[in-house]
Design a protein around this motif. Structure first.
Motif, short mmCIF file in Angstrom:
data_model
loop_
_atom_site.label_atom_id
_atom_site.label_comp_id
_atom_site.label_asym_id
_atom_site.label_seq_id
_atom_site.Cartn_x
_atom_site.Cartn_y
_atom_site.Cartn_z
N ALA A 147 -4.91 1.80 -9.55
CA ALA A 147 -3.96 1.51 -10.29
C ALA A 147 -4.92 0.19 -10.38
N GLN A 195 3.94 -3.24 -4.82
CA GLN A 195 3.09 -3.52 -3.75
C GLN A 195 1.96 -4.91 -4.26
N ASP A 221 6.00 1.05 -9.29
CA ASP A 221 5.51 0.99 -7.75
C ASP A 221 4.66 -0.14 -7.76
N VAL A 222 3.49 -0.29 -8.90
CA VAL A 222 2.63 -0.84 -8.31
C VAL A 222 3.24 -3.08 -7.89
N ALA A 241 -4.32 -4.71 -11.80
CA ALA A 241 -3.64 -3.90 -11.27
C ALA A 241 -2.47 -3.15 -12.20
N PRO A 285 4.81 3.90 -11.54
CA PRO A 285 3.87 3.81 -11.75
C PRO A 285 3.88 2.06 -11.75
N LEU A 344 -1.15 4.32 -4.94
CA LEU A 344 -1.04 3.92 -6.60
C LEU A 344 -1.33 2.73 -6.62
N MET A 345 -1.29 2.08 -5.54
CA MET A 345 -1.91 1.18 -5.98
C MET A 345 -3.46 0.21 -6.15
N ALA A 385 -1.59 0.06 -14.14
CA ALA A 385 -0.33 0.83 -13.85
C ALA A 385 -0.07 1.07 -15.24
#
Lengths: 193, 193
Positions: free
Chosen positions: B154, A178, A174-175, A155, A171, B150-151, A159
């Motif tokens: 990525a 998550q 936000d990743v 991840a 990104p 997005l996750m 990202a």
DNA sequence: GTCTATAGAAGGATAGAC
DNA sequence: GTCTATCCTTCTATAGAC
């Protein structure tokens, strides 16, 4: 052994910096001598294997530096989960501070050489494997440590690609959010069983 | 517009294939003419902007091809979650079938050009953004669609790097398993609230 | 260990005929 | 639209003096 010339280290250091920003194919040996200040005349003295040898050593050098960072981040964190997430903010800060030039020191070269340069590719693979081992060894026992380490690194790498390309730290942020949700859900589930 | 010469398309097609395997900096214009069979003499006729223009168009071409794949995968899947995971097995199959040469058609070039070629970088960024929009538009309403898209992207990009470097589909398979856990946990939580 | 010089190939790009 | 020839730069690598 060890303490010999310093110019050899300069080559490795300069190469590592440039490979991070421009990748293996985007970096010339002349660029490396200019960046590092090391003498062009001694490049093939220190690296008879040429660019491939220097490339592989520079990658391993970057990998070792980040292994020390991994150790430090986990040591400083209150809990492993926070350490995992910390890498995302560190990557975002490095990107912003460098106008989105300083991404992962391995990834660009890893993709550049994956299908064309076995020596450098294997060096990249060794670094990734070391990182995965280091991270999973520092996670809490009991859960799927290897799985979480792998998910975290994948991840993060993905990202970084998106953040560099889009020139935004979003990104990465936000990743990370998550991933935080995943790790907390897992912990909640683990607590209930 | 549109239907003119076919050699222009050959250039774009060949460039897209080579960029995927060797990246932007690892691919020469001579390589592209050889790979595509298109006539060297007309390269600068079709692409007066040179390699950068061809590069940007090839990236957009690859991006469009994968947008069609995204549409098909979601259309064929029983539910969006399965579609998201399907991309991991498709990527693993493409890697194995090509001796780990065919990874993401964008990522290698995105990193290659992120800090050196704004035109190509922006083309890559546009493709990534389109993919994210396409994916999130196809996820179930109600949850954090953008976050999940997005996750997913990525994690996929990162897993491809690791799988290419380590020459094993295991990172892709294992990251997919982690992502499945995340998506199922989220659904369970959503059902309880 | 470092220097200068240079080989030899490959890179991107251009000119002008057809 | 395509061909051939060519220019200039850059690249990796080597040679030989110091």
């Amino acid at each position: 052994m060890a303490r010999t010339s310093t110019s050899r280290d300069q080559f490795i250091d300069g190469a590592a910096r440039l490979f991070r920003q421009r990748g293996y194919n985007g970096t010339g040996l002349k660029d490396i001598t200019a960046e590092s200040g090391a003498p062009w005349g001694s490049l093939y003295h220190h690296f008879p294997g040429g660019k491939s040898q220097l490339g592989a050593e520079a990658i391993r050098h970057s990998g070792d530096g980040y292994r020390r960072l991994i150790a430090k981040v986990f040591a400083d964190a209150d809990e492993p989960t926070e350490a995992v997430l910390r890498f995302f903010s560190l990557a975002a800060e490095a990107l912003e501070a460098s106008d989105f030039a300083d991404g992962c020191p391995i990834a660009t070269t890893a993709l550049d050489t994956a299908s064309t340069n076995p020596d450098v590719r294997d060096a990249c693979a060794g670094v990734f494997q070391d990182w995965l081992d280091d991270i999973s060894a520092r996670l809490e026992p009991g859960v799927d440590r290897q799985g979480i380490a792998l998910m975290g690194l994948a991840a993060l790498e993905g990202a970084i690609i998106l953040s560099r390309s889009l020139r935004s730290r979003q990104p990465l942020d936000d990743v990370a959010a998550q991933l935080r949700a995943l790790l907390e859900l897992r912990r909640t589930v683990a607590r209930l069983t």
